[in-house]
Design an enzyme around this catalytic site. Structure first.
Site, mmCIF file in Angstrom:
data_model
loop_
_atom_site.group_PDB
_atom_site.id
_atom_site.type_symbol
_atom_site.label_atom_id
_atom_site.label_comp_id
_atom_site.label_asym_id
_atom_site.label_seq_id
_atom_site.Cartn_x
_atom_site.Cartn_y
_atom_site.Cartn_z
ATOM 1 N N GLY A 130 0.826 -1.206 0.000
ATOM 2 C CA GLY A 130 0.000 0.000 0.000
ATOM 3 C C GLY A 130 0.859 1.254 0.000
ATOM 4 N N PHE A 131 0.178 2.366 0.128
ATOM 5 C CA PHE A 131 0.860 3.664 0.064
ATOM 6 C C PHE A 131 1.884 3.805 1.208
ATOM 7 C CE2 PHE A 131 0.007 7.970 2.047
ATOM 8 C CZ PHE A 131 1.111 8.575 1.479
ATOM 9 N N ILE A 132 1.437 3.840 2.451
ATOM 10 C CA ILE A 132 2.388 4.049 3.562
ATOM 11 C C ILE A 132 3.276 2.812 3.728
ATOM 12 C CG2 ILE A 132 2.655 4.568 6.025
ATOM 13 C CD1 ILE A 132 -0.074 5.972 5.957
ATOM 14 N N ASP A 177 0.435 -8.723 1.741
ATOM 15 C CA ASP A 177 -0.599 -7.850 1.181
ATOM 16 C C ASP A 177 -1.497 -8.650 0.252
ATOM 17 O OD1 ASP A 177 -1.930 -5.620 -0.338
ATOM 18 O OD2 ASP A 177 -0.526 -4.421 0.820
ATOM 19 N N ALA A 183 -1.387 0.563 12.880
ATOM 20 C CA ALA A 183 -1.740 1.869 12.298
ATOM 21 C C ALA A 183 -3.179 2.199 12.653
ATOM 22 C CB ALA A 183 -1.584 1.818 10.780
ATOM 23 N N TYR A 240 -15.241 1.975 10.007
ATOM 24 C CA TYR A 240 -13.775 2.037 9.955
ATOM 25 C C TYR A 240 -13.219 2.563 11.280
ATOM 26 C CZ TYR A 240 -9.253 4.094 8.482
ATOM 27 O OH TYR A 240 -7.936 4.460 8.368
ATOM 28 N N LYS A 248 -11.050 0.612 14.070
ATOM 29 C CA LYS A 248 -9.708 1.065 14.445
ATOM 30 C C LYS A 248 -9.652 1.337 15.951
ATOM 31 C CE LYS A 248 -7.324 1.177 10.576
ATOM 32 N NZ LYS A 248 -5.981 0.632 10.391
HETATM 33 P P1 NAD Z 1 -3.487 1.665 1.416
HETATM 34 O O1 NAD Z 1 -4.833 1.261 0.935
HETATM 35 O O2 NAD Z 1 -2.524 2.127 0.398
HETATM 36 O O3 NAD Z 1 -2.834 0.488 2.277
HETATM 37 C C1 NAD Z 1 -3.570 -0.550 2.873
HETATM 38 C C2 NAD Z 1 -2.966 -1.849 2.372
HETATM 39 O O4 NAD Z 1 -3.585 -2.960 3.040
HETATM 40 C C3 NAD Z 1 -3.167 -2.065 0.876
HETATM 41 O O5 NAD Z 1 -1.939 -2.410 0.273
HETATM 42 C C4 NAD Z 1 -4.156 -3.236 0.797
HETATM 43 O O6 NAD Z 1 -4.002 -4.008 -0.373
HETATM 44 C C5 NAD Z 1 -3.807 -3.971 2.069
HETATM 45 N N1 NAD Z 1 -4.894 -4.838 2.560
HETATM 46 C C6 NAD Z 1 -6.206 -4.533 2.701
HETATM 47 N N2 NAD Z 1 -6.891 -5.589 3.170
HETATM 48 C C7 NAD Z 1 -5.982 -6.583 3.339
HETATM 49 C C8 NAD Z 1 -6.076 -7.928 3.777
HETATM 50 N N3 NAD Z 1 -7.246 -8.468 4.146
HETATM 51 N N4 NAD Z 1 -4.939 -8.666 3.834
HETATM 52 C C9 NAD Z 1 -3.740 -8.144 3.445
HETATM 53 N N5 NAD Z 1 -3.608 -6.882 3.002
HETATM 54 C C10 NAD Z 1 -4.710 -6.108 2.954
HETATM 55 O O7 NAD Z 1 -3.707 2.797 2.519
HETATM 56 P P2 NAD Z 1 -2.651 3.621 3.395
HETATM 57 O O8 NAD Z 1 -3.076 5.020 3.315
HETATM 58 O O9 NAD Z 1 -1.265 3.266 3.057
HETATM 59 O O10 NAD Z 1 -3.010 3.091 4.855
HETATM 60 C C11 NAD Z 1 -2.129 2.265 5.612
HETATM 61 C C12 NAD Z 1 -2.660 2.169 7.037
HETATM 62 O O11 NAD Z 1 -2.633 3.455 7.646
HETATM 63 C C13 NAD Z 1 -4.092 1.657 7.138
HETATM 64 O O12 NAD Z 1 -4.190 0.834 8.287
HETATM 65 C C14 NAD Z 1 -4.891 2.931 7.347
HETATM 66 O O13 NAD Z 1 -6.072 2.682 8.065
HETATM 67 C C15 NAD Z 1 -3.915 3.764 8.144
HETATM 68 N N6 NAD Z 1 -4.168 5.204 8.003
HETATM 69 C C16 NAD Z 1 -3.768 5.884 6.891
HETATM 70 C C17 NAD Z 1 -4.006 7.262 6.815
HETATM 71 C C18 NAD Z 1 -3.562 8.093 5.644
HETATM 72 O O14 NAD Z 1 -3.655 9.303 5.737
HETATM 73 N N7 NAD Z 1 -3.071 7.523 4.560
HETATM 74 C C19 NAD Z 1 -4.665 7.929 7.856
HETATM 75 C C20 NAD Z 1 -5.065 7.181 8.949
HETATM 76 C C21 NAD Z 1 -4.788 5.833 9.036
#
Ligand code: NAD
Length: 311
Positions: free
Chosen positions: A10-12, A31, A117, A149, A153
């Site tokens: 994913g992104f982060i 993932d 996270a 969500y 969380k």
């Molecule tokens: P993202 O969608 O890019 O990353 C989430 C990843 O989890 C994806 O690669 C997805 O394919 C994977 N995933 C989803 N369901 C899955 C499963 N059942 N098994 C395995 N992999 C699975 O989003 P992100 O923005 O990188 O978020 C990463 C984390 O940070 C998440 O937990 C999100 O809730 C948290 N978060 C992000 C933000 C933000 O601003 N980007 C803010 C608050 C919290």
């Protein structure tokens, strides 16, 4: 460290994999590629310190196998994005709750360090000036949450906290506030990449609501090193720690800033929330982190300004 990054495509998560490998650690990313992309990790392909395992955190025995290889677990996999969680609330609740329980349970049994996270969404409908970890928020309480969500969380935080208290799991809860950077896509509502794509294409920039709502965007390049420092900081264990940026901007102001920095001919159009997200959608007027806890624990001081993030 031998680290597992769930949600590593994913992104982060992909930036976290890059950072860990660059600092000499071995990394396994788990993932299911539901919102993540294999291309986010192409720079690590063939690197002997890195492995991508395609599979779900709902697969308990797979989770246990990958946790068994690691001493540190960064748990970022989650069903995310406004549309996913509004359209499929029970499915996303299940992934975010059951998946986290699978990961945290294995981490505790295998005696790995654990980071989960979480999100500013756990503060619920709260427009306070600088949301602090202690303010108006009981760890794990979903009472003021909007969306499944945030409830999931909040419960994830509680589950991690209980494992931390009862089985001595070294555990850090990070609450991310609107983190932005390369590889984030606009396809599930993320406002900065969406505005940038619209500006680059010369299309109208679509602001949902009045645009007076204010946000504070944090750079993934500030947040990722902070996550790694926190897991190395025992004083952070069993704490929820805010991570985000410092510069507040209205969404209308963000649209103007994107147009200016990209030199785009785009204009701004306003779309009512109901049209964008459906009936009954409510947005927070303000979302601003107080990051003084992170500053005290690890000297957290975000370096990137909004213009850097947009660039
Ligand atoms: P993202 O969608 O890019 O990353 C989430 C990843 O989890 C994806 O690669 C997805 O394919 C994977 N995933 C989803 N369901 C899955 C499963 N059942 N098994 C395995 N992999 C699975 O989003 P992100 O923005 O990188 O978020 C990463 C984390 O940070 C998440 O937990 C999100 O809730 C948290 N978060 C992000 C933000 C933000 O601003 N980007 C803010 C608050 C919290």
């Amino acid at each position: 460290m031998k680290a597992l990054v769930t949600g590593g495509a994913g992104f982060i998560g992909s930036h976290l994999c890059d950072h860990l490998v660059a600092h000499g650690h071995s990394v396994v990313a788990l993932d299911d590629l539901s919102t993540g992309r294999e291309s986010n990790l192409e720079q690590l392909t063939g690197n002997p310190s890195f492995e991508l395992v395609k599979g779900s955190i709902l697969d308990k025995s797979l989770v246990d196998d990958v946790v068994a290889e690691c001493d540190t677990v960064f748990h970022l996999a989650a069903a995310v994005g406004v549309h996913t969680i509004v359209d499929k609330p029970l499915e996303s609740l299940h992934i975010n709750l059951q998946g986290t329980e699978n990961v945290v349970e294995s981490a505790a049994r295998r005696r790995a360090r654990f980071m989960v996270a979480s999100t500013s969404e756990v503060y619920g409908k709260n427009d306070a000036d600088g949301l602090s970890e202690d303010a108006d928020r009981v760890l794990g309480s979903p009472l003021k949450s909007r969306w499944s969500y945030a409830a999931a969380k909040g419960l994830d935080e509680l589950v991690a906290y209980i494992y931390g208290e009862e089985s001595g799991l070294p555990c850090v809860i990070t609450r991310f506030f609107n983190i932005v950077g390369p590889r984030q896509t606009g396809r599930y509502g993320m406002v900065v990449p969406r505005f940038v794509s619209q500006a680059m294409a010369g299309e109208p920039i679509t602001v949902y609501g009045t645009g007076d709502q204010r946000r504070c965007f944090g750079s993934v390049f500030d947040v990722v090193p902070a996550v790694v420092k926190l897991i190395d900081t025992p004083a952070a264990y069993n704490r929820a720690v805010n991570l985000g940026g410092k510069e507040e901007v209205s969404i209308r102001g963000l649209a103007d800033r994107v147009i200016e920095l990209t030199g785009s001919p785009s204009t701004v159009t306003y779309v009512p929330y109901e049209e964008a997200y459906g009936e009954g959608y409510e947005d927070m007027q303000r979302r601003m982190p107080d990051t003084s806890l992170a500053q005290g624990l690890i000297g957290y001081e975000p370096q990137r300004r909004l213009n850097d993030i947009i660039a």
